[in-house]
Design a protein around this motif. Structure first.
Motif, PDB file in Angstrom:
ATOM      1  N   SER A   1     -10.062   3.876 -16.527  1.00 28.61           N
ATOM      2  CA  SER A   1     -11.299   4.168 -15.354  1.00 28.61           C
ATOM      3  C   SER A   1     -10.463   3.920 -13.786  1.00 28.61           C
ATOM      4  CB  SER A   1     -12.611   3.290 -15.178  1.00 28.61           C
ATOM      5  OG  SER A   1     -12.002   2.080 -15.427  1.00 28.61           O
ATOM      6  N   VAL A   2      -9.679   2.446 -14.158  1.00 30.84           N
ATOM      7  CA  VAL A   2      -9.359   2.298 -12.497  1.00 30.84           C
ATOM      8  C   VAL A   2      -7.600   3.253 -11.861  1.00 30.84           C
ATOM      9  CG1 VAL A   2      -7.538   0.101 -11.292  1.00 30.84           C
ATOM     10  CG2 VAL A   2      -9.379  -0.251 -12.845  1.00 30.84           C
ATOM     11  N   LYS A   3      -6.804   4.025 -13.305  1.00 29.77           N
ATOM     12  CA  LYS A   3      -6.001   5.005 -12.841  1.00 29.77           C
ATOM     13  C   LYS A   3      -6.468   6.322 -12.681  1.00 29.77           C
ATOM     14  CE  LYS A   3      -2.816   3.567 -15.765  1.00 29.77           C
ATOM     15  NZ  LYS A   3      -1.870   3.584 -17.929  1.00 29.77           N
ATOM     16  N   LEU A   4      -7.574   6.719 -12.763  1.00 30.15           N
ATOM     17  CA  LEU A   4      -8.496   7.621 -12.863  1.00 30.15           C
ATOM     18  C   LEU A   4      -9.201   7.590 -10.961  1.00 30.15           C
ATOM     19  CD1 LEU A   4     -10.598   9.166 -15.295  1.00 30.15           C
ATOM     20  CD2 LEU A   4      -7.730  10.313 -14.100  1.00 30.15           C
ATOM     21  N   LYS A   5      -9.178   6.266 -10.901  1.00 27.31           N
ATOM     22  CA  LYS A   5      -9.940   6.220  -9.895  1.00 27.31           C
ATOM     23  C   LYS A   5      -9.248   6.104  -8.549  1.00 27.31           C
ATOM     24  CE  LYS A   5     -13.103   2.620  -7.043  1.00 27.31           C
ATOM     25  NZ  LYS A   5     -13.920   1.190  -7.644  1.00 27.31           N
TER      26      LYS A   5
ATOM     27  N   ILE B   1      -0.392  14.263  12.580  1.00 21.02           N
ATOM     28  CA  ILE B   1      -1.667  13.668  12.936  1.00 21.02           C
ATOM     29  C   ILE B   1      -2.098  12.623  11.136  1.00 21.02           C
ATOM     30  CG2 ILE B   1      -4.252  14.825  11.854  1.00 21.02           C
ATOM     31  CD1 ILE B   1      -3.228  17.251  13.248  1.00 21.02           C
ATOM     32  N   LEU B   2      -1.129  13.757   9.844  1.00 20.38           N
ATOM     33  CA  LEU B   2      -1.342  12.506   8.738  1.00 20.38           C
ATOM     34  C   LEU B   2      -0.763  11.433   8.790  1.00 20.38           C
ATOM     35  CD1 LEU B   2      -0.869  15.533   6.141  1.00 20.38           C
ATOM     36  CD2 LEU B   2      -3.092  14.138   6.466  1.00 20.38           C
ATOM     37  N   PHE B   3      -0.042  11.031   9.871  1.00 21.50           N
ATOM     38  CA  PHE B   3       1.322   9.702  10.031  1.00 21.50           C
ATOM     39  C   PHE B   3      -0.221   9.117  10.876  1.00 21.50           C
ATOM     40  CE2 PHE B   3       3.317   7.015  12.629  1.00 21.50           C
ATOM     41  CZ  PHE B   3       3.791   6.436  12.342  1.00 21.50           C
ATOM     42  N   ARG B   4      -1.288   9.312  11.278  1.00 18.54           N
ATOM     43  CA  ARG B   4      -2.289   8.160  12.073  1.00 18.54           C
ATOM     44  C   ARG B   4      -3.270   8.182  10.811  1.00 18.54           C
ATOM     45  NH1 ARG B   4       1.431  10.594  15.909  1.00 18.54           N
ATOM     46  NH2 ARG B   4       1.440   9.140  17.185  1.00 18.54           N
ATOM     47  N   THR B   5      -3.737   8.708   9.737  1.00 19.86           N
ATOM     48  CA  THR B   5      -4.497   8.996   8.309  1.00 19.86           C
ATOM     49  C   THR B   5      -4.407   7.430   7.870  1.00 19.86           C
ATOM     50  OG1 THR B   5      -4.103  10.334   7.179  1.00 19.86           O
ATOM     51  CG2 THR B   5      -5.341  11.010   8.540  1.00 19.86           C
ATOM     52  N   ARG B   6      -4.927   7.062   6.201  1.00 18.88           N
ATOM     53  CA  ARG B   6      -4.997   6.439   5.784  1.00 18.88           C
ATOM     54  C   ARG B   6      -3.872   6.979   4.531  1.00 18.88           C
ATOM     55  NH1 ARG B   6      -7.502   2.451   3.642  1.00 18.88           N
ATOM     56  NH2 ARG B   6      -6.925   2.534   1.949  1.00 18.88           N
ATOM     57  N   LEU B   7      -3.193   8.138   4.550  1.00 23.25           N
ATOM     58  CA  LEU B   7      -2.591   8.857   3.782  1.00 23.25           C
ATOM     59  C   LEU B   7      -1.563   7.603   3.157  1.00 23.25           C
ATOM     60  CD1 LEU B   7      -1.232  11.084   2.538  1.00 23.25           C
ATOM     61  CD2 LEU B   7       0.128  11.435   4.759  1.00 23.25           C
ATOM     62  N   SER B   8      -0.599   6.834   4.013  1.00 21.88           N
ATOM     63  CA  SER B   8       0.129   6.120   3.735  1.00 21.88           C
ATOM     64  C   SER B   8      -0.312   4.915   2.444  1.00 21.88           C
ATOM     65  CB  SER B   8       0.785   4.811   4.978  1.00 21.88           C
ATOM     66  OG  SER B   8       0.901   5.965   5.888  1.00 21.88           O
ATOM     67  N   SER B   9      -1.422   3.974   2.955  1.00 21.29           N
ATOM     68  CA  SER B   9      -2.032   3.258   1.915  1.00 21.29           C
ATOM     69  C   SER B   9      -2.211   4.122   0.488  1.00 21.29           C
ATOM     70  CB  SER B   9      -2.519   2.450   2.920  1.00 21.29           C
ATOM     71  OG  SER B   9      -3.899   3.079   2.694  1.00 21.29           O
ATOM     72  N   ASP B  10      -3.318   5.466   0.911  1.00 23.51           N
ATOM     73  CA  ASP B  10      -3.531   6.197  -0.403  1.00 23.51           C
ATOM     74  C   ASP B  10      -2.665   6.114  -0.778  1.00 23.51           C
ATOM     75  OD1 ASP B  10      -6.102   5.622   0.619  1.00 23.51           O
ATOM     76  OD2 ASP B  10      -5.969   7.913   1.086  1.00 23.51           O
ATOM     77  N   LEU B  11      -1.507   6.775  -0.897  1.00 25.91           N
ATOM     78  CA  LEU B  11      -0.217   6.966  -1.521  1.00 25.91           C
ATOM     79  C   LEU B  11       0.523   5.281  -2.635  1.00 25.91           C
ATOM     80  CD1 LEU B  11       1.993   8.526   1.063  1.00 25.91           C
ATOM     81  CD2 LEU B  11       0.797   9.504  -1.155  1.00 25.91           C
ATOM     82  N   PHE B  12       0.269   4.410  -2.070  1.00 25.88           N
ATOM     83  CA  PHE B  12       0.927   3.205  -2.401  1.00 25.88           C
ATOM     84  C   PHE B  12      -0.060   2.902  -3.467  1.00 25.88           C
ATOM     85  CE2 PHE B  12       1.955  -1.060  -3.222  1.00 25.88           C
ATOM     86  CZ  PHE B  12       3.447  -0.821  -3.418  1.00 25.88           C
ATOM     87  N   GLU B  13      -1.062   2.674  -2.593  1.00 22.32           N
ATOM     88  CA  GLU B  13      -2.481   2.780  -3.935  1.00 22.32           C
ATOM     89  C   GLU B  13      -2.873   3.495  -5.146  1.00 22.32           C
ATOM     90  OE1 GLU B  13      -6.497   1.825  -1.854  1.00 22.32           O
ATOM     91  OE2 GLU B  13      -5.281   0.331  -0.167  1.00 22.32           O
ATOM     92  N   GLY B  14      -2.595   5.136  -4.795  1.00 21.48           N
ATOM     93  CA  GLY B  14      -2.880   6.286  -5.718  1.00 21.48           C
ATOM     94  C   GLY B  14      -1.517   5.959  -6.614  1.00 21.48           C
ATOM     95  N   LEU B  15      -0.533   5.491  -6.184  1.00 21.36           N
ATOM     96  CA  LEU B  15       0.219   6.107  -7.336  1.00 21.36           C
ATOM     97  C   LEU B  15       0.107   4.198  -8.417  1.00 21.36           C
ATOM     98  CD1 LEU B  15       3.397   7.964  -5.815  1.00 21.36           C
ATOM     99  CD2 LEU B  15       2.013   8.498  -7.157  1.00 21.36           C
TER     100      LEU B  15
END
Length: 434
Positions: A215-219, A73-87
């Protein structure tokens, strides 16, 4: 016929079937039938029915398809891009910079995937093109992915730990707890080596031209909170003794569905795709378990496990020498089989030797997973290397050379947990005591 002769014949038959391209599960089944025929036992149909039903109807295995479905399920969500953008904003000043995204993303995704190949493939599809576009060294980008992709085997909820727990009759919850500290240790080893490499090769790491405000880091960090909370809830409920692994897996599926729904990625197609993916993977694993259970019974009739255990006991090997021999065995088998097949095929045979040597089966479960991780990137035919080859289009020699430093890091981790077994056993003991 002598047990040793029959064992030799069956070993040749096994590798013959595997080399022919026959499914692993069916290869195990055919070897078991061959062994029964050599013994003159024609009741293998009845024995197969009873032994396989017992192997695949264990309640502990109910967690297996649920954890696999959660990952699908998570493989088919935005998890992948969220990990990259968040880190990304948090790694600008760390030596190696975005190379650590591979390691940390694999560590986080491993906690929801439980699969080595799925972790490497998912994170690789997302990070490798971006790292190449920004000018990072291609070899090191592949190397960090090769090493970190194996974390899916160890960091809970690990599918292979569930399989080992059922095969060795060890508490799955305690195995999950035992895998946490070694998993974090591997992440730190991988990041430490990457920092060292970056300091030695500054020209191969692009300079940081972007300055991120707090602010960008926290976002960016907010993007990691949903999946982080899901992982903490699933594993925390197991560690805290609030739920069994099966119950935690069910909660994990519900949480993954909620994340997919709130992220607007839960569609009819993604739901059906996740169900089909989980069904295929679960059926593959259960078929392997059924074949291995029948083979275990056949080996019992032949007397091979008893003979091997008596032989090892008569050799009076020290525990360290026994582990050294088993390490070589698992690495060689990993060149031909995936990790789950290695564990299922060998556990029933080697566990009597391990117990005879006085080795804790809980500790041995983490050890065997670490060694199987090594085999996944053993040049030139490790399972994850083929995944990376299909992702990058690079030849196997290039990928094997890239992965070699991380192979030695995994070997170093095996040495560490062997010399200091408390790294594995301390947390489960503390959780049990409390």
């Amino acid at each position: 016929m002598n047990e040793l002769i029959i064992g030799g014949i069956l070993l040749v038959v096994l590798f013959g079937f595997l080399a022919s391209g026959l499914w692993v599960a069916l290869s195990l089944l055919m070897v078991a039938i061959s062994g029964m025929i050599l013994l003159g036992n024609d009741a293998f149909g009845l024995i197969y029915a009873t032994s396989t039903w017992g192997a695949v109807s264990d309640w502990s295995l109910a967690a297996l398809p649920l954890f696999i479905w959660m990952g699908e399920i998570l493989f088919r969500t935005r998890l992948s891009s969220d990990l990259f953008e968040g880190l990304t904003p948090w790694l600008g000043r760390v030596p190696g910079r975005l190379l650590h995204v591979n390691i940390l993303s694999c560590g986080l995704f491993a906690a929801v995937s439980g699969s080595s190949a799925a972790t490497a493939a998912t994170i690789g599809k997302m990070t490798l093109p971006e790292l190449k576009k920004q000018g990072y060294d291609d070899k090191m980008a592949i190397a960090t992915l090769a090493g970190s992709g194996t974390l899916g085997l160890l960091i809970p909820p690990s599918i292979i730990l569930i399989v080992y727990g059922v095969a060795a009759e060890v508490s799955i919850g305690r195995l999950f707890i035992a895998g946490a500290v070694p998993g974090l240790m591997l992440v730190m080893l991988f990041m430490g080596y990457t920092m060292y490499w970056a300091l030695r090769n500054p020209s191969k790491v692009p300079s940081d031209t972007v300055t991120y405000s707090w602010s960008v880091k926290l976002k960016a960090l907010l993007k990691l909170i949903p999946v982080g909370l899901l992982v903490l809830f699933v594993l925390g409920s197991i560690y805290g003794g609030l739920t069994t692994p099966t119950e935690a897996a069910a909660f994990g599926v519900v949480g993954a569905l909620l994340l997919a729904f709130t992220g607007r990625s839960l569609t009819r197609e993604s739901l059906v795709g996740s169900l089909m993916g989980a069904t295929k993977t679960s059926c593959m694993i259960l078929l392997i378990l059924a074949g291995a259970a029948f083979l275990t019974v056949a080996m019992g009739f032949i007397g091979l496990p008893r003979m091997l255990a008596e032989t090892i006991a008569a050799m009076e090997l020290s525990p360290y020498l026994l582990l050294f021999i088993l390490t070589l065995l698992f690495v060689v088998l990993g060149c031909f089989l995936d990790g789950i097949s290695v564990v299922v095929l060998t556990t029933s045979v080697v566990l009597p030797m391990v117990l005879q040597a006085g080795i804790d089966p809980l500790w041995f479960g983490i050890y065997i997973v670490l060694v199987v991780e090594m085999s996944q990137i053993t040049p030139p035919v490790g399972f994850n290397l083929f995944v990376l080859q299909s992702l990058t289009g690079r030849d196997m020699i290039f990928i094997s050379k890239a992965a070699l430093p991380f192979f030695f890091l995994l070997l170093f981790a095996v040495v560490i947990v062997t010399v200091f077994p408390g790294i594995v056993t301390w947390l489960p003991s503390e959780m049990t005591a409390s």
